[in-house]
Design a protein around this motif. Structure first.
Motif, PDB file in Angstrom:
ATOM      1  N   PHE A   1       0.839  -1.195   0.000  1.00 53.94           N
ATOM      2  CA  PHE A   1       0.000   0.000   0.000  1.00 53.94           C
ATOM      3  C   PHE A   1       0.876   1.249   0.000  1.00 53.94           C
ATOM      4  N   VAL A   2       0.722   2.068  -1.036  1.00 56.00           N
ATOM      5  CA  VAL A   2       1.526   3.279  -1.183  1.00 56.00           C
ATOM      6  C   VAL A   2       0.603   4.440  -1.521  1.00 56.00           C
ATOM      7  N   ASP A   3       1.099   5.678  -1.304  1.00 54.49           N
ATOM      8  CA  ASP A   3       0.298   6.840  -1.688  1.00 54.49           C
ATOM      9  C   ASP A   3       0.537   7.162  -3.163  1.00 54.49           C
ATOM     10  N   THR A   4      -0.255   8.071  -3.677  1.00 50.78           N
ATOM     11  CA  THR A   4      -0.197   8.387  -5.109  1.00 50.78           C
ATOM     12  C   THR A   4       1.168   8.934  -5.515  1.00 50.78           C
ATOM     13  N   ALA A   5       1.768   9.760  -4.659  1.00 52.35           N
ATOM     14  CA  ALA A   5       3.074  10.338  -4.978  1.00 52.35           C
ATOM     15  C   ALA A   5       4.136   9.249  -5.112  1.00 52.35           C
ATOM     16  N   LYS A   6       4.120   8.280  -4.203  1.00 52.78           N
ATOM     17  CA  LYS A   6       5.090   7.182  -4.261  1.00 52.78           C
ATOM     18  C   LYS A   6       4.857   6.331  -5.500  1.00 52.78           C
ATOM     19  N   PHE A   7       3.604   6.084  -5.826  1.00 51.25           N
ATOM     20  CA  PHE A   7       3.289   5.277  -7.000  1.00 51.25           C
ATOM     21  C   PHE A   7       3.816   5.957  -8.267  1.00 51.25           C
ATOM     22  N   LYS A   8       3.579   7.255  -8.389  1.00 48.72           N
ATOM     23  CA  LYS A   8       4.049   7.988  -9.563  1.00 48.72           C
ATOM     24  C   LYS A   8       5.576   7.969  -9.644  1.00 48.72           C
ATOM     25  N   GLU A   9       6.234   8.033  -8.498  1.00 47.64           N
ATOM     26  CA  GLU A   9       7.696   7.954  -8.464  1.00 47.64           C
ATOM     27  C   GLU A   9       8.174   6.594  -8.979  1.00 47.64           C
ATOM     28  N   MET A  10       7.486   5.523  -8.579  1.00 42.48           N
ATOM     29  CA  MET A  10       7.842   4.181  -9.042  1.00 42.48           C
ATOM     30  C   MET A  10       7.628   4.040 -10.549  1.00 42.48           C
ATOM     31  N   VAL A  11       6.568   4.642 -11.067  1.00 39.01           N
ATOM     32  CA  VAL A  11       6.337   4.631 -12.511  1.00 39.01           C
ATOM     33  C   VAL A  11       7.478   5.338 -13.233  1.00 39.01           C
ATOM     34  N   ALA A  12       7.858   6.504 -12.736  1.00 41.56           N
ATOM     35  CA  ALA A  12       8.936   7.285 -13.363  1.00 41.56           C
ATOM     36  C   ALA A  12      10.265   6.543 -13.333  1.00 41.56           C
ATOM     37  N   ASP A  13      10.489   5.749 -12.288  1.00 38.27           N
ATOM     38  CA  ASP A  13      11.747   4.992 -12.153  1.00 38.27           C
ATOM     39  C   ASP A  13      11.711   3.643 -12.866  1.00 38.27           C
ATOM     40  N   ASP A  14      10.621   3.354 -13.606  1.00 37.85           N
ATOM     41  CA  ASP A  14      10.448   2.089 -14.330  1.00 37.85           C
ATOM     42  C   ASP A  14      10.513   0.889 -13.385  1.00 37.85           C
ATOM     43  N   ASP A  15       9.920   1.031 -12.205  1.00 39.38           N
ATOM     44  CA  ASP A  15       9.926  -0.036 -11.204  1.00 39.38           C
ATOM     45  C   ASP A  15       8.810  -1.055 -11.416  1.00 39.38           C
ATOM     46  N   PHE A  16       7.905  -0.806 -12.366  1.00 37.79           N
ATOM     47  CA  PHE A  16       6.775  -1.700 -12.578  1.00 37.79           C
ATOM     48  C   PHE A  16       6.922  -2.472 -13.892  1.00 37.79           C
ATOM     49  N   LEU A  17       6.548  -3.756 -13.859  1.00 41.37           N
ATOM     50  CA  LEU A  17       6.400  -4.526 -15.089  1.00 41.37           C
ATOM     51  C   LEU A  17       5.127  -4.112 -15.822  1.00 41.37           C
ATOM     52  N   GLU A  18       4.102  -3.783 -15.050  1.00 34.51           N
ATOM     53  CA  GLU A  18       2.846  -3.307 -15.610  1.00 34.51           C
ATOM     54  C   GLU A  18       2.133  -2.494 -14.545  1.00 34.51           C
ATOM     55  N   TRP A  19       1.293  -1.556 -14.986  1.00 37.57           N
ATOM     56  CA  TRP A  19       0.459  -0.830 -14.035  1.00 37.57           C
ATOM     57  C   TRP A  19      -0.775  -0.301 -14.753  1.00 37.57           C
TER      58      TRP A  19
END
Length: 219
Positions: free
Chosen positions: A68-86
């Motif tokens: 469970f993360v907040d929106t800011a953390k999620f967007k940071e993970m997207v920017a860092d290419d930390d997700f296989l899919e989202w």
């Protein structure tokens, strides 16, 4: 429920690369039930734990059910290419962290994904050769609505939105390798297990096959 007995490897068993086993369906069609049953009986597969921005529900545990993360953390993970899919689903974001999945694949473990068609499509774009995709259909839209209302967890408004989304999701059935109808959960589960067993035996996943055959030919 007692855990399944630990499987002892056969002396000629070949090392293999793990696979990404995707189960998708409209909400209420049975993917989460089947995924849970598969985890209970098969020690070679692990459930991918997604990150989400939605609030934690009663009984859920951070790191077990979701990260469970907040929106800011999620967007940071997207920017860092930390997700296989989202994906953005019902006002919240969901994503699959890359690092733990790749580690399990290299260890020869299979990873189970309970995700929608958008996530399945992104995952296939990232790792096509490792991905096996199953789509589960309800026997009828009337039965799907009955199941959603029977859960007692959503308001009438949310159920109506889920039914509208179900029509769109079903329209993507042809983007999957296998399509099953869940008119009987035990029969559908047996079919899912048969697919998993077969996919594990595909030649391109048997990493030790070249060495084994060369040894055979040398006598």
């Amino acid at each position: 429920m007692p855990s399944a007995p630990r499987r002892r490897p056969h002396e000629t068993e070949l090392h293999r690369r793990g696979l990404l086993f995707v189960i998708s369906s409209p909400s209420g069609a049975g993917k989460s039930t089947i995924a849970r049953k598969l985890i209970e009986v098969d020690e070679q597969i692990r459930l991918s734990v997604s990150a989400t921005t939605r609030p934690m529900r009663p009984g859920e545990v951070d790191g077990r059910d979701y990260h469970f993360v907040d929106t800011a953390k999620f967007k940071e993970m997207v920017a860092d290419d930390d997700f296989l899919e989202w994906a953005h689903v019902f006002d919240h974001r969901y994503g699959t962290p890359r690092a733990p999945v790749e580690a399990m694949l290299h260890e020869g473990r299979d990873v189970l994904f309970d995700i929608d068609w958008q996530g399945a499509q992104q995952l296939y774009q990232q790792a096509a050769g490792d991905v096996v995709r199953i789509f589960i259909l309800p026997p009828s839209m009337e039965e799907l609505e009955r199941r959603l209302r029977g859960r007692g967890t959503d308001s009438a408004e949310v159920i109506d939105r889920r039914m509208e989304r179900a029509v769109s999701e079903i329209g993507h059935w042809d983007g999957y390798d296998y399509v099953l109808v869940n008119d009987d959960v035990e029969r559908c589960f047996a079919q899912v297990r048969l697919i998993l067993r077969s996919e594990r035996l595909r030649r391109h996943r048997q990493l030790g096959l070249i060495g084994f055959t060369r040894k055979l030919m040398r006598g």
